[in-house]
Design an enzyme around this catalytic site. Structure first.
Site, mmCIF file in Angstrom:
data_model
loop_
_atom_site.group_PDB
_atom_site.id
_atom_site.type_symbol
_atom_site.label_atom_id
_atom_site.label_comp_id
_atom_site.label_asym_id
_atom_site.label_seq_id
_atom_site.Cartn_x
_atom_site.Cartn_y
_atom_site.Cartn_z
ATOM 1 N N HIS A 253 52.024 11.387 18.332
ATOM 2 C CA HIS A 253 52.437 9.991 18.102
ATOM 3 C C HIS A 253 53.759 9.785 18.838
ATOM 4 C CE1 HIS A 253 53.695 6.391 15.939
ATOM 5 N NE2 HIS A 253 52.575 6.379 15.239
ATOM 6 N N ARG A 276 56.361 -1.534 16.228
ATOM 7 C CA ARG A 276 56.137 -2.083 17.574
ATOM 8 C C ARG A 276 55.174 -3.261 17.502
ATOM 9 N NH1 ARG A 276 53.667 2.371 20.050
ATOM 10 N NH2 ARG A 276 53.913 3.635 18.184
HETATM 11 C C1 SIN Z 1 48.298 5.840 12.026
HETATM 12 O O1 SIN Z 1 48.537 7.041 12.169
HETATM 13 O O2 SIN Z 1 47.154 5.387 12.031
HETATM 14 C C2 SIN Z 1 49.388 4.854 11.887
HETATM 15 C C3 SIN Z 1 50.659 5.555 11.854
HETATM 16 C C4 SIN Z 1 51.740 4.605 12.099
HETATM 17 O O3 SIN Z 1 52.195 3.981 11.146
HETATM 18 O O4 SIN Z 1 52.153 4.498 13.248
#
Ligand code: SIN
Ligand code: FAD
Length: 467
Positions: A253, A276
């Site tokens: 991420h 974002r």
């Molecule tokens: C996710 O992992 O699906 C969302 C995580 C986030 O809040 O960016």
């Protein structure tokens, strides 16, 4: 070794995150008997931390907000994101069950999912959350509460055991007939059909762990995951010849918080993608944008890593007042933890951090022009929100690092959540759901699709195991 009362009609759920909780409730709804085991002192797993929301296509909340969506559109986005590892049957199960899954959460557990936002890689806003606390907490706490009530009122139907680490599967011939688990010093055994819902392996950093085996290049990165995420279910499954797929597909991420007070911490808080989605900007050390902030997360991560490798870091996330207000509860939490800081204006940020005030002014002005359509965004951003960034008003700023976040690989299953062996044959008595399963998201998971995977496949596994 002590022996609990065997019951062939019992379903044993290993792991009390959202997938396990969804499976357990489904078993109870079908009139079955369930035992839920979790190695931690409390249920919830990573599910409790989820911060952006859960995806659903063609939901009442979308219709109320005049957002036109369909399962077909959701399939298209998921298939593009999954790349050449897309598995159409699993994608069909995930997406076509999305609206019913959200309805189940709303009607059976009163979970508020009335707000809808757009995360990276979605052509349409479809990530749902509520007005209260973080969505993961809202969902898991509602399901846990109802399950605990069932266990208290009908103990013959529902047994919950915390601090119970499942260490082995029991077999009679080819069929899985139960599990062995450790509570304290004792080893116990319980008999029944088994659902594995132990989550992923995004914190399995040991030298013999899955990350060392499949993605040694990620060992130095921090993680967003709890220390339970060590691939236990994967190992239990392979002990009875289950097949694992896509194990090298690990999601990094782009936005984990660097805590200025503890920059080297291995476990990081996640800066929710929703930040974002509501308009947050990513800038390099000089204050220049370098990416469409709402692109797919694998792409944003790649661009961030390029910036860092070129020595142009650190990367910062900046929110204006409107974006902050839209996710106030999230931001206030990050501020209280010292992860996000408010500045009165750009000049104050420039004074304290060394970011160029002149460059940020230019970044804000040009971003405004892209948002108003005067010029196309050079990074391809098309969906703007809260796009007016003013140099004289407060901004909210945090340091960002890529983080190991989610594991797309896992146990091979059928669309009905049966665990499969290497020849594609179901292993009798064994099902799996949630992050422990592999193949649903192919090469890249879309934000909001893991909570959905947990609920959809948890319910499918609960239903299949009840038969
Ligand atoms: C996710 O992992 O699906 C969302 C995580 C986030 O809040 O960016
Ligand atoms: P988990 O919730 O991780 O639960 C697994 C459980 O199994 C744990 O309680 C664990 O203790 C137990 N367990 C493990 N091994 C054993 C064993 N041997 N014996 C007994 N119990 C065991 N996804 C989204 O879709 N939207 C989001 O907004 C989002 N935000 C996120 C934010 C963060 C910070 C993180 C870390 C993840 C986020 N995700 C999000 C991803 C998502 O939360 C997880 O992928 C999902 O919740 C996994 O659910 P699960 O039930 O499969 O596993």
């Amino acid at each position: 070794m002590s022996q609990t009362t065997p019951s062939s009609s019992r379903v044993i759920v290993v792991g009390g995150g959202l997938a396990g909780l969804s499976a357990a409730h489904t078993v109870l709804e079908r009139g079955g008997t369930v035992t839920v085991l979790d190695k931690k002192p409390s249920f919830g797993g990573n599910s409790v931390k989820a911060s952006s929301g859960i995806n659903g296509a063609d939901t009442p909340a979308q219709r109320a907000l005049d957002i036109k969506d369909s399962v077909k559109d959701f399939i298209a986005d998921t298939t593009i994101s999954a790349g050449d590892l897309a598995r159409p049957q699993l994608i069909e199960t995930l997406t076509s069950n999305s609206a019913p899954a959200l309805e189940w959460l709303s009607t059976s557990f009163s979970v508020d999912l009335s707000l809808v936002s757009r995360l990276g890689g979605h052509a349409i806003p479809r990530t749902h959350r509520g007005k209260g606390g973080a969505p993961g907490w809202a969902m898991t706490s509602a399901l846990i509460k109802k399950l605990e009530k069932a266990a208290a009122e009908t103990p013959e139907k529902a047994t919950l055991v915390k601090g119970a680490k499942v260490v082995g599967l029991v077999r009679e011939g080819e069929r899985v007939t139960g599990v062995e688990y450790q509570v304290g010093e004792k080893t116990e055994r319980v008999t029944g059909t088994v659902i594995l819902s132990t989550g992923g392996y995004a914190a399995d950093f040991s030298s013999t762990g899955f990350l060392s085996s499949y993605r040694p290049d990620l060992l130095e990165l921090p993680t967003t995951n709890g220390d339970h995420s060590t691939g236990d279910g994967h190992r239990l499954a392979t002990s009875v010849s289950a097949s694992l797929i896509d194990m090298d597909q690990v999601q990094v991420h782009p936005t984990g918080f660097i805590d200025p007070a503890n920059p080297d911490a291995k476990t990081k808080f996640l800066a929710a993608e929703a930040l974002r989605g509501v308009g947050g900007l990513l800038v390099d050390g000089k204050g220049r944008r370098f990416v469409n902030e709402v692109e797919r997360r694998d792409f944003v991560t790649e661009k961030m890593q390029e910036v860092i490798a070129a020595g142009d870091g650190p990367v910062r996330l900046i929110l204006n007042e409107e974006s902050y207000q839209e996710l106030k509860a999230h931001c206030d939490f990050y501020i209280s933890k010292g992860l996000m800081k408010s500045f009165a204006n750009v000049a104050e940020l420039a004074q304290t951090t060394g970011v160029s005030g002149a460059q940020l002014r230019e970044t804000f002005t040009s971003h405004g022009e892209y948002a108003s359509g005067k010029q196309p965004d050079p990074f391809g951003k098309q969906h703007f929100r809260n796009s007016t960034y003013d140099t004289e008003t407060p901004i909210y700023v945090a340091l960002m690092t890529p983080v190991v976040h989610y594991t797309m690989g896992g146990i091979s299953i059928s669309p009905t959540a049966q665990v499969l062996d290497a020849s594609g044959k179901p292993i009798a008595g064994l099902f799996a759901a949630g992050e422990v399963i592999g193949g649903v998201h192919g090469k890249n998971r879309l934000g909001g699709s893991s909570l959905l995977e947990a609920v959809v496949f948890g319910r499918v596994a609960g239903e299949s195991a009840s038969k």
